[in-house]
Write a protein that holds these residues in place. Structure first.
Motif, PDB file in Angstrom:
ATOM      1  N   ASP A 146      32.563 -16.818  41.891  1.00 15.32           N
ATOM      2  CA  ASP A 146      32.172 -15.865  40.860  1.00 15.32           C
ATOM      3  C   ASP A 146      30.686 -15.594  41.000  1.00 15.32           C
ATOM      4  O   ASP A 146      29.858 -16.373  40.546  1.00 15.32           O
ATOM      5  CB  ASP A 146      32.504 -16.438  39.484  1.00 15.32           C
ATOM      6  CG  ASP A 146      32.457 -15.391  38.400  1.00 15.32           C
ATOM      7  OD1 ASP A 146      32.271 -14.205  38.734  1.00 15.32           O
ATOM      8  OD2 ASP A 146      32.601 -15.757  37.224  1.00 15.32           O
ATOM      9  N   THR A 147      30.338 -14.478  41.644  1.00 13.49           N
ATOM     10  CA  THR A 147      28.924 -14.188  41.909  1.00 13.49           C
ATOM     11  C   THR A 147      28.350 -13.153  40.964  1.00 13.49           C
ATOM     12  O   THR A 147      27.139 -13.007  40.887  1.00 13.49           O
ATOM     13  CB  THR A 147      28.744 -13.667  43.349  1.00 13.49           C
ATOM     14  OG1 THR A 147      29.570 -12.510  43.516  1.00 13.49           O
ATOM     15  CG2 THR A 147      29.132 -14.735  44.347  1.00 13.49           C
ATOM     16  N   GLY A 148      29.183 -12.429  40.249  1.00 14.31           N
ATOM     17  CA  GLY A 148      28.691 -11.339  39.413  1.00 14.31           C
ATOM     18  C   GLY A 148      28.510 -11.740  37.965  1.00 14.31           C
ATOM     19  O   GLY A 148      28.898 -12.839  37.541  1.00 14.31           O
ATOM     20  N   PRO A 149      27.935 -10.850  37.185  1.00 15.35           N
ATOM     21  CA  PRO A 149      27.743 -11.148  35.771  1.00 15.35           C
ATOM     22  C   PRO A 149      29.019 -11.013  34.942  1.00 15.35           C
ATOM     23  O   PRO A 149      29.121 -11.570  33.869  1.00 15.35           O
ATOM     24  CB  PRO A 149      26.717 -10.096  35.329  1.00 15.35           C
ATOM     25  CG  PRO A 149      26.925  -8.960  36.274  1.00 15.35           C
ATOM     26  CD  PRO A 149      27.341  -9.572  37.573  1.00 15.35           C
TER      27      PRO A 149
END
Length: 197
Positions: A146-149
């Protein structure tokens, strides 16, 4: 745009004295009336400041109520809130795991592009064969990076399969979709009850 301020009493008296000595540039009655109206102008008393909509909050203080922003309800909630289209007694047996599925498909490990045509083929073939209850195994999914906001949901197939079963060409063939009983896969599988042909 500049905000108009109220005049102090000494300023108001000065303004009236100046307004009385002013001569109109034009002798038109409209201009004369406007100068007279300006001389008789009295500003409204200042209004009380508006009451704030939010309660007072100091820096470092905890919020009174934690707001929960759940844009999409849980998948189980959506399936449970769906209206019951089938016989209630049969539905009760099915959700308790008392009915055995007549056929099953395991979509575990497939991509969305691979799983969708397989699901369509399986459900339509099962309906044409006269089957009523089939089991679709999706798996529970695994948490990816999970790399995004924006948080990502776990299990793409698990969330996509109920939508596919509501849309054409499968929608007219499917009567009810519910989460499977624990002995048939639990939250990683769905019971799909088919309409008669």
């Amino acid at each position: 745009m500049a905000r108009r301020r109220t005049l102090r009493p000494d300023e108001e008296e000065l303004w009236r004295a100046v307004a009385r000595t002013a001569r109109p540039l034009h002798s038109h009655p409209m201009f004369v009336k406007s100068v007279e109206a300006a001389a008789q102008f009295t500003p409204d008393p200042p209004k009380a400041p508006a009451k704030p909509r939010l309660p007072h909050f100091r820096l470092g203080e905890k919020a009174q109520t934690a707001a929960r922003h759940d844009l999409a309800p849980a998948l189980q909630t959506g399936l449970n809130d769906a209206p019951l289209q089938m016989d209630a007694r049969t539905h009760g047996k099915m959700t308790r795991g008392k009915l055995l599925p007549e056929a099953r498909i395991d979509l575990h490990g497939l991509t969305l592009a691979e799983a969708h045509p397989e699901l369509i083929r399986f459900v339509l073939n099962a309906q044409s064969a006269g089957l009523r209850l089939v089991l679709v195994i999706t798996g529970k999914g695994k948490r990816g990076v999970d790399t995004g906001p924006i948080p990502q949901r776990m299990g793409a197939l698990k969330h996509q399969v109920p939508q596919w079963l509501r849309l054409p060409p499968l929608g007219p063939a499917v009567l009810q979709v519910t989460e499977a009983h624990l002995k048939h896969g639990g939250s990683g599988a769905y019971y799909v009850y088919l309409r008669r042909r």
